[in-house]
Structures are given as C-alpha cells and as structure tokens.
Design an enzyme around this catalytic site. Sequence first.
Site, PDB file in Angstrom:
ATOM      1  N   THR A  39       0.842  -1.181  -0.096  1.00  0.00           N
ATOM      2  CA  THR A  39       0.011  -0.013   0.075  1.00  0.00           C
ATOM      3  C   THR A  39       0.849   1.284   0.147  1.00  0.00           C
ATOM      4  N   ASP A  62      -2.536  -9.700  -0.918  1.00  0.00           N
ATOM      5  CA  ASP A  62      -3.548  -8.873   0.008  1.00  0.00           C
ATOM      6  C   ASP A  62      -3.952 -10.134   1.255  1.00  0.00           C
ATOM      7  N   ILE A  63      -3.633  -9.735   2.307  1.00  0.00           N
ATOM      8  CA  ILE A  63      -4.063 -10.790   3.548  1.00  0.00           C
ATOM      9  C   ILE A  63      -5.758 -10.843   3.503  1.00  0.00           C
ATOM     10  N   THR A 133      -0.978  -3.270  19.405  1.00  0.00           N
ATOM     11  CA  THR A 133      -1.079  -1.753  19.766  1.00  0.00           C
ATOM     12  C   THR A 133      -1.561  -1.293  21.044  1.00  0.00           C
ATOM     13  N   ASP A 134      -0.880  -0.665  21.992  1.00  0.00           N
ATOM     14  CA  ASP A 134      -1.388  -0.284  23.386  1.00  0.00           C
ATOM     15  C   ASP A 134      -2.760   0.709  23.053  1.00  0.00           C
ATOM     16  N   GLU A 135      -2.869   1.193  22.030  1.00  0.00           N
ATOM     17  CA  GLU A 135      -4.232   2.128  21.767  1.00  0.00           C
ATOM     18  C   GLU A 135      -5.389   1.275  21.960  1.00  0.00           C
ATOM     19  N   TYR A 158      -9.229   3.099  13.981  1.00  0.00           N
ATOM     20  CA  TYR A 158      -7.885   2.361  14.036  1.00  0.00           C
ATOM     21  C   TYR A 158      -7.765   1.324  15.275  1.00  0.00           C
ATOM     22  N   SER A 161     -10.458  -1.394  15.379  1.00  0.00           N
ATOM     23  CA  SER A 161     -10.242  -2.388  14.394  1.00  0.00           C
ATOM     24  C   SER A 161      -9.186  -3.270  14.975  1.00  0.00           C
ATOM     25  N   LYS A 162      -8.059  -2.659  15.696  1.00  0.00           N
ATOM     26  CA  LYS A 162      -6.980  -3.515  16.107  1.00  0.00           C
ATOM     27  C   LYS A 162      -7.420  -4.407  17.615  1.00  0.00           C
ATOM     28  N   ASN A 187       3.907   3.694  21.191  1.00  0.00           N
ATOM     29  CA  ASN A 187       4.579   4.208  19.918  1.00  0.00           C
ATOM     30  C   ASN A 187       6.233   3.975  19.567  1.00  0.00           C
ATOM     31  N   ASN A 188       6.354   3.702  18.277  1.00  0.00           N
ATOM     32  CA  ASN A 188       7.827   3.470  17.788  1.00  0.00           C
ATOM     33  C   ASN A 188       8.381   4.814  16.929  1.00  0.00           C
ATOM     34  N   TYR A 215      -1.271  19.071  17.319  1.00  0.00           N
ATOM     35  CA  TYR A 215      -2.979  19.112  17.589  1.00  0.00           C
ATOM     36  C   TYR A 215      -3.156  19.410  18.780  1.00  0.00           C
ATOM     37  N   ASN A 257       3.644  15.700  23.735  1.00  0.00           N
ATOM     38  CA  ASN A 257       3.881  15.984  22.292  1.00  0.00           C
ATOM     39  C   ASN A 257       4.641  17.187  22.037  1.00  0.00           C
TER      40      ASN A 257
HETATM   41  P1  NAD Z   1       3.067   0.752   8.299  1.00  0.00           P
HETATM   42  O1  NAD Z   1       1.719   1.237   8.014  1.00  0.00           O
HETATM   43  O2  NAD Z   1       4.075   1.356   8.306  1.00  0.00           O
HETATM   44  O3  NAD Z   1       3.215  -0.661   7.467  1.00  0.00           O
HETATM   45  C1  NAD Z   1       1.988  -1.508   7.365  1.00  0.00           C
HETATM   46  C2  NAD Z   1       2.336  -2.633   6.187  1.00  0.00           C
HETATM   47  O4  NAD Z   1       1.285  -3.446   5.973  1.00  0.00           O
HETATM   48  C3  NAD Z   1       2.654  -1.668   4.836  1.00  0.00           C
HETATM   49  O5  NAD Z   1       3.805  -2.402   4.297  1.00  0.00           O
HETATM   50  C4  NAD Z   1       1.528  -2.277   4.131  1.00  0.00           C
HETATM   51  O6  NAD Z   1       1.804  -2.224   2.650  1.00  0.00           O
HETATM   52  C5  NAD Z   1       0.887  -3.420   4.533  1.00  0.00           C
HETATM   53  N1  NAD Z   1      -0.276  -3.854   4.365  1.00  0.00           N
HETATM   54  C6  NAD Z   1      -1.215  -2.916   4.587  1.00  0.00           C
HETATM   55  N2  NAD Z   1      -2.477  -3.499   4.054  1.00  0.00           N
HETATM   56  C7  NAD Z   1      -2.258  -4.921   3.549  1.00  0.00           C
HETATM   57  C8  NAD Z   1      -2.898  -5.644   3.053  1.00  0.00           C
HETATM   58  N3  NAD Z   1      -4.290  -5.748   3.077  1.00  0.00           N
HETATM   59  N4  NAD Z   1      -2.323  -7.057   2.836  1.00  0.00           N
HETATM   60  C9  NAD Z   1      -0.964  -6.909   2.792  1.00  0.00           C
HETATM   61  N5  NAD Z   1      -0.383  -6.239   3.263  1.00  0.00           N
HETATM   62  C10 NAD Z   1      -0.661  -4.794   3.807  1.00  0.00           C
HETATM   63  O7  NAD Z   1       2.797   0.014   9.859  1.00  0.00           O
HETATM   64  P2  NAD Z   1       3.775  -0.090  11.177  1.00  0.00           P
HETATM   65  O8  NAD Z   1       3.612   1.420  11.703  1.00  0.00           O
HETATM   66  O9  NAD Z   1       4.930  -0.550  10.610  1.00  0.00           O
HETATM   67  O10 NAD Z   1       2.779  -0.937  12.026  1.00  0.00           O
HETATM   68  C11 NAD Z   1       3.082  -2.490  11.944  1.00  0.00           C
HETATM   69  C12 NAD Z   1       2.057  -3.298  12.921  1.00  0.00           C
HETATM   70  O11 NAD Z   1       2.350  -2.745  14.235  1.00  0.00           O
HETATM   71  C13 NAD Z   1       0.544  -2.791  12.801  1.00  0.00           C
HETATM   72  O12 NAD Z   1      -0.294  -3.894  13.015  1.00  0.00           O
HETATM   73  C14 NAD Z   1       0.507  -1.672  13.731  1.00  0.00           C
HETATM   74  O13 NAD Z   1      -0.870  -1.770  14.496  1.00  0.00           O
HETATM   75  C15 NAD Z   1       1.398  -2.008  14.929  1.00  0.00           C
HETATM   76  N6  NAD Z   1       1.895  -1.370  15.901  1.00  0.00           N
HETATM   77  C16 NAD Z   1       2.339   0.052  15.382  1.00  0.00           C
HETATM   78  C17 NAD Z   1       3.058   0.977  16.224  1.00  0.00           C
HETATM   79  C18 NAD Z   1       3.644   2.140  15.969  1.00  0.00           C
HETATM   80  O14 NAD Z   1       4.043   3.068  16.495  1.00  0.00           O
HETATM   81  N7  NAD Z   1       3.940   2.512  14.529  1.00  0.00           N
HETATM   82  C19 NAD Z   1       3.099   0.676  17.311  1.00  0.00           C
HETATM   83  C20 NAD Z   1       2.487  -0.415  17.980  1.00  0.00           C
HETATM   84  C21 NAD Z   1       1.930  -1.237  17.140  1.00  0.00           C
HETATM   85  O1  DAU Z   2       0.555   3.861  20.465  1.00  0.00           O
HETATM   86  C1  DAU Z   2       1.040   2.931  19.419  1.00  0.00           C
HETATM   87  C2  DAU Z   2       0.369   3.692  18.265  1.00  0.00           C
HETATM   88  O2  DAU Z   2       1.138   4.696  17.821  1.00  0.00           O
HETATM   89  C3  DAU Z   2       0.362   2.589  17.005  1.00  0.00           C
HETATM   90  O3  DAU Z   2      -0.540   1.598  17.055  1.00  0.00           O
HETATM   91  C4  DAU Z   2      -0.036   3.411  15.496  1.00  0.00           C
HETATM   92  O4  DAU Z   2       0.007   2.505  14.403  1.00  0.00           O
HETATM   93  C5  DAU Z   2       0.905   4.746  15.384  1.00  0.00           C
HETATM   94  O5  DAU Z   2       0.358   5.261  14.343  1.00  0.00           O
HETATM   95  C6  DAU Z   2       0.906   5.525  16.737  1.00  0.00           C
HETATM   96  O6  DAU Z   2      -0.313   6.255  16.806  1.00  0.00           O
HETATM   97  P1  DAU Z   2      -0.413   7.960  17.390  1.00  0.00           P
HETATM   98  O7  DAU Z   2      -1.746   8.200  16.810  1.00  0.00           O
HETATM   99  O8  DAU Z   2      -0.009   7.837  18.934  1.00  0.00           O
HETATM  100  O9  DAU Z   2       0.929   8.374  16.224  1.00  0.00           O
HETATM  101  P2  DAU Z   2       1.079   9.637  15.645  1.00  0.00           P
HETATM  102  O10 DAU Z   2       2.381   9.716  15.105  1.00  0.00           O
HETATM  103  O11 DAU Z   2      -0.233   9.679  14.601  1.00  0.00           O
HETATM  104  O12 DAU Z   2       0.400  10.773  16.490  1.00  0.00           O
HETATM  105  C7  DAU Z   2       1.670  10.827  17.747  1.00  0.00           C
HETATM  106  C8  DAU Z   2       0.768  12.010  18.579  1.00  0.00           C
HETATM  107  O13 DAU Z   2       1.012  13.261  18.048  1.00  0.00           O
HETATM  108  C9  DAU Z   2      -0.672  11.884  18.836  1.00  0.00           C
HETATM  109  O14 DAU Z   2      -0.909  12.447  20.329  1.00  0.00           O
HETATM  110  C10 DAU Z   2      -0.993  12.930  17.796  1.00  0.00           C
HETATM  111  C11 DAU Z   2      -0.269  13.855  17.587  1.00  0.00           C
HETATM  112  N1  DAU Z   2       0.052  14.409  16.267  1.00  0.00           N
HETATM  113  C12 DAU Z   2       0.227  13.695  15.085  1.00  0.00           C
HETATM  114  C13 DAU Z   2       0.295  14.418  13.931  1.00  0.00           C
HETATM  115  C14 DAU Z   2       0.381  13.256  12.874  1.00  0.00           C
HETATM  116  C15 DAU Z   2       0.171  15.993  16.222  1.00  0.00           C
HETATM  117  O15 DAU Z   2       0.166  16.837  16.975  1.00  0.00           O
HETATM  118  N2  DAU Z   2       0.466  16.381  14.851  1.00  0.00           N
HETATM  119  C16 DAU Z   2       0.415  15.512  13.862  1.00  0.00           C
HETATM  120  O16 DAU Z   2       0.408  16.346  12.688  1.00  0.00           O
END
Ligand code: NAD
Ligand code: DAU
Length: 351
Positions: A39, A62-63, A133-135, A158, A161-162, A187-188, A215, A257
């Site tokens: 994607t 696609d999964i 996720t912790d969300e 989001y 759904s998780k 958050n990573n 925000y 933030n």
């Molecule tokens: P990302 O959005 O960077 O990557 C998602 C990947 O999934 C992409 O490569 C995309 O192409 C693939 N994908 C999406 N829909 C698909 C489908 N239908 N079939 C096959 N592939 C598909 O996501 P991320 O931030 O790397 O997160 C990875 C996982 O970790 C997610 O499950 C997310 O919920 C979880 N997670 C993320 C964070 C974070 O901070 N980013 C924290 C905790 C948990």
């Molecule tokens: O907690 C784990 C989650 O962390 C993961 O499950 C999600 O996949 C990942 O996207 C992330 O979610 P957040 O919503 O916490 O991440 P994001 O980077 O979108 O936002 C971090 C914080 O910053 C949140 O409080 C919203 C704020 N924010 C975000 C954006 C994009 C802003 O203030 N301005 C912005 O433009």
Amino acid sequence: MSAKTIIITGGAGFIGSHVVRRFVTQYPEYTIVNLDKLTYAGNLANLKDIEAAPNYKFEKGDICDTSFVEQLFEQYKPDAVIHLAAESHVDRSITDPLDFVMTNVVGTVTLLNVAKNAWKGAYDQHRFYHVSTDEVYGTLGEVGMFEETTAYDPHSPYSASKASSDHFVRAYHDTYGMDCVISNCSNNYGSHHFPEKLIPLSINNIKNNKPIPIYGKGENVRDWLFVEDHARAIDVIFHKAATGTTYNIGGHNEWKNIDLIHLLCSVMDKKLGREEGESAKLITYVTDRAGHDLRYAIDATKLKEELGWEPSLQFAEGLERTVDWYLANEEWLNNVTSGAYQQYYENQYKA
Ligand code: NAD
Ligand code: DAU
C-alpha cells in the site's frame, strides 16, 4: 518455538521491515517470506540491504484474499506467521474507517482461518504471533499505566479495528487450540517511518521550513520506543512466550507532544547549523484530532520479569540516530512524499 519457515505480513512497512531484517540476519537457517500488499505505506526500498539474502522471499498480495493466502501456505508450508500488516494511521482511520475494518479485522481473520485449516492436527508445532498496539486500552489520565489485564476501551476506528483483531486471535486460541501469542506495543520511532506520523513528519517539515502541526495544545502524552528495540522484543516473544500469552512492550519513555517537538527542534537546529530556537518558530497549533486519547503509558514489567527484555536505547540517542538517518536518506523521503501522499497531506492539513 523453533521455526524454519515464517511468513511475516506487512514486512515492507515501518516496523515490519525492521522485523524482517532482524530475522533474516539473525537466523540464516530460517526462510523468511515477506507477504505485503505494498500500500502507500509499504516500500521495498526499506529492505534493499537484505533483498538478495538467500533466506529472504517477497510475495506481493493482500491478506484479505483467501485463495492467495491459501496458495502461499500451500507453497511455503510455514511453521509460523508473524502478523504486522495493517492500516496503521489513526488520522486515516477517522477519514476512511472501512479500510481499517477490511485489512485489520477481515485480513486478520482471513489469515487465522487459512492457518487453522493448514495447521489442523499440529497446532502445537505452529505459531500465530499477532502484533498489536497499546491503543486498544484506550486512554489514561495523569497517572497509571496499561497492564496486560487492563480492559480494552478503544476510541478511534484504528484502535477499535486492532482491538477486534486481538479478540479474534484469542478466540482462535480458545476455540480451536491454535498456538497464538499477542503483543501490545507503544509508539515506535526510528528509520523508515512513514512521514505522516508525528516524528518523521516534523523532521521533514523542519528540514523544509514548513509549519510543524501540533494537534490541540500539544499536551497529549505518548510512550516512545526505538523500533529496533521493538523488533528485538518480537524476536524474544516469538521464541520464548507460552501459548495464549500476551505481553505489553514499551519504552518507559513518556513525552508530552509539545516537549518532544521542542527537543526535536533543538536536535535539528544543531544538525542543520541553525541558531538554537530557529526551528521551534515553525511550531503551529492546529485543530485537535477527533477523539484524541490523552495519554498512553506501558507497564512492561511482565516482559522484563518473564522473558528478560528491556529497552536498550536512551531517547536522546535514538532521536539523534533517527534524525541522522532522515537527513542522510533524502531520496527515500522524496520518493515516499510524492504522489498520493501529497494529496493526503493537502486534505489533512488544509486551513
Ligand atoms: P505501516 O503502516 O508502516 O506498515 C503496514 C504494512 O502493511 C505496509 O507495508 C503495507 O503495505 C502492509 N499492508 C497494509 N494492508 C495490507 C494488506 N491488506 N495485505 C498485505 N499487506 C498490507 O505500519 P507500522 O507502523 O509498521 O505498524 C505495523 C504493525 O504494528 C501494525 O499492525 C500496527 O498496528 C502495529 N503497531 C504499530 C506501532 C507504531 O508505532 N507504528 C506501535 C504498536 C503497534
Ligand atoms: O501507540 C501506538 C500507536 O502509535 C500505533 O498503534 C499507531 O499505529 C501509530 O501510528 C501511533 O499512533 P499515534 O496516533 O500515537 O501516532 P501519531 O504519530 O499519529 O501521533 C502521535 C501524537 O502526535 C498524537 O498525540 C497525535 C499527535 N500529532 C500527530 C500528527 C500526525 C500531532 O500533534 N500532529 C500531527 O501532525
């Protein structure tokens, strides 16, 4: 768990690419099959350094596509699945919730169902590891932390759904006896993070002298973990966790933030040779995210005490390494911020 062939879903995304890299390099005796739809968030450039490894295969698909997933199981006969594929951005889930139901719920159940049929009679020799996720726990007030026993209370499409996908994974363990494990991470941050998320978006904007959108009042708190520490936690949990268990993963690293963005601005000032305080002038308060969770904080004691995992990197060092990576990888950044992402950006931050 000892495995030979592992399907890792979402391996071309941010966290998935770090997990794939870790498994391909640490376990040359395993075959790692990266199943990804590519994607907007999936990018094979994230894996350039390991794409030629003899134990790495990429399969585009696609999964949610049952016959494709069945065919993949038939072809590779995987011992395990590590499932990361998802729609992952909260703001996109507010605009298009159904995309999140499709991939995160229907896609997860499709994978579970194919695995259930393929592994029937030998569930004790196969593992389904779901990355969550912790969300799912909702939001905290000023005090307290999420534990593994905290009740689910998701607020965004989001996180709903998780949460739903987590429930299905537990249902397949409890109902059919499949070996399922779940982790819920905070958050990573780190390299290859798509620049729609707070840290990479801000790095990109600071570099280009564009406003940094904060925000609301910037008082929301997140617990940040370096992505390579998350990949190492997944490795440990995958190999050592007992069936049916859940582990929280977090950085013990809470930041408001606005404080995080001030720190980032100061790092960027140094790296770009700007006067201290220059980048912070770009901070711009914008309309808050709908249903914005106030605070996340993870209690990762169980993971430390039972499996010996702890975060390894201090935030200041991790953030500096992240900034260095983005400044050194301009081509990667330009490629992912062109085209469809540009359109999304215009819509999300229109005045
Ligand atoms: P990302 O959005 O960077 O990557 C998602 C990947 O999934 C992409 O490569 C995309 O192409 C693939 N994908 C999406 N829909 C698909 C489908 N239908 N079939 C096959 N592939 C598909 O996501 P991320 O931030 O790397 O997160 C990875 C996982 O970790 C997610 O499950 C997310 O919920 C979880 N997670 C993320 C964070 C974070 O901070 N980013 C924290 C905790 C948990
Ligand atoms: O907690 C784990 C989650 O962390 C993961 O499950 C999600 O996949 C990942 O996207 C992330 O979610 P957040 O919503 O916490 O991440 P994001 O980077 O979108 O936002 C971090 C914080 O910053 C949140 O409080 C919203 C704020 N924010 C975000 C954006 C994009 C802003 O203030 N301005 C912005 O433009």
